[in-house]
Design an enzyme around this catalytic site. Structure first.
Site, PDB file in Angstrom:
ATOM      1  N   SER A 145       0.830  -1.272   0.070  1.00 37.95           N
ATOM      2  CA  SER A 145      -0.007   0.075  -0.112  1.00 37.95           C
ATOM      3  C   SER A 145       0.829   1.093  -0.124  1.00 37.95           C
ATOM      4  O   SER A 145       1.587   1.524  -0.721  1.00 37.95           O
ATOM      5  CB  SER A 145      -1.102  -0.300   1.194  1.00 37.95           C
ATOM      6  OG  SER A 145      -1.969   0.921   1.121  1.00 37.95           O
ATOM      7  N   MET A 146       0.799   2.143   1.212  1.00 36.24           N
ATOM      8  CA  MET A 146       1.579   3.179   1.094  1.00 36.24           C
ATOM      9  C   MET A 146       3.092   2.793   0.957  1.00 36.24           C
ATOM     10  O   MET A 146       4.010   3.611   0.396  1.00 36.24           O
ATOM     11  CB  MET A 146       1.434   4.079   2.288  1.00 36.24           C
ATOM     12  CG  MET A 146       2.124   5.276   2.468  1.00 36.24           C
ATOM     13  SD  MET A 146       1.901   6.333   3.895  1.00 36.24           S
ATOM     14  CE  MET A 146       3.037   5.508   5.254  1.00 36.24           C
TER      15      MET A 146
END
Length: 287
Positions: free
Chosen positions: A102-103
């Site tokens: 994700s991030m």
């Protein structure tokens, strides 16, 4: 599930970060980067399955057991990129691979695009580029960020009377997770306070970004990647739901593996972790 790891603290020139070390000291060097509001336990199921790899699973600044940034500082993506580069320097790794969820995947792409000579391979889980914004939205986005910053002093974290209540809240949070995954994240992400438990994360992490990259900016990092890239795309995840996904991946050399599961498929259960490991182990150890 094996949770054998070494807990370490890394004193960088500008901040102290916490991390879990997995695998043999002479294994293939990999820095593992978790998603927004998660922590190093994001890799608790996956990392032990990547035998032969030396994994440094970080708590990003402001997350888990890592320090918060000083007063007046923020949490821009490029600040995380700088942190990761400093971690590599501390370990003496001139070249290393990145494993990002994700991030963490977004930060990985930005670092590998900015300094392609430093990154050997990119193993990405359900993440590629940040949310973008075009020039005409910039004044409004800055206004929203400034308003939120001014109100931050009056913002209080939730307090849960019992550990289980916090776990249930995390199950329903951004990127909903299984109960076991929520428990793992909560074990590292909670701290005791008067009245129960609250999250260790810095309140500033929930502030809106004052500036977003444009689509052209974000894709410039993708197009500058020079290393092999494998993206595990969760079939029920957040990335697969983006209508622009096909356009994002068009004309890129990214090896996409579509795998059943949600956004945290590498953490939700043993089967999901094994599926991701089956993709990444041969990829990260390839000659």
């Amino acid at each position: 599930m094996t949770l054998a790891f070494e807990e370490v603290r890394l004193t960088l020139p500008h901040i102290e970060l916490a991390a879990h070390l997995y695998g043999p000291a002479d294994g293939e060097p990999v820095i593992a980067l978790h998603g927004w509001l998660d922590n190093a336990n994001s890799f608790a199921r996956l990392a032990p399955r990547l035998e032969g790899v030396r994994i440094v699973a970080l708590d990003f600044a402001g997350h888990g057991h890592s320090a918060h940034r000083p007063v007046g500082a923020g949490y821009a993506l490029w600040d995380y990129v700088h942190d990761v580069l400093q971690v590599a320097e501390q370990f003496g790794w001139q070249r290393f691979s990145l494993l990002g969820h994700s991030m963490g995947a977004i930060v990985s792409v930005m670092l590998a695009g900015a300094l392609p000579e430093r990154v050997t391979r990119l193993a990405l889980i359900d993440g590629l580029i940040p949310y973008t914004g075009e020039a005409d939205t910039a004044p409004q986005k800055l206004a929203e960020a400034l308003t939120a910053q001014m109100a931050l002093a009056g913002k209080r974290k939730p307090v849960y009377a019992a550990f289980e209540r916090a776990v249930e809240a995390r199950m329903r949070g951004v990127g909903a997770v299984s109960r076991e995954a929520a428990e793992l994240l909560a074990q590292r992400g909670l701290m005791p306070v008067a009245g129960g438990y609250t999250w260790r994360t810095d309140n500033r992490l929930t502030l809106p970004s004052p500036l977003r990259l444009t689509q052209a900016h974000a894709m410039a990092f993708v197009r500058r990647l020079a290393c092999p890239v494998q993206l595990v795309l969760a079939e029920q995840g957040m990335l697969a739901a983006q209508p622009s996904l096909a356009a994002l991946l068009a004309d890129t050399p990214i090896d996409v593996r579509r795998v059943p599961g949600g956004h945290h498929l590498h953490l939700d259960d043993e089967a999901g972790a094994q599926r991701v490991a089956d993709c990444f182990k041969p990829f990260l150890l390839a000659p």
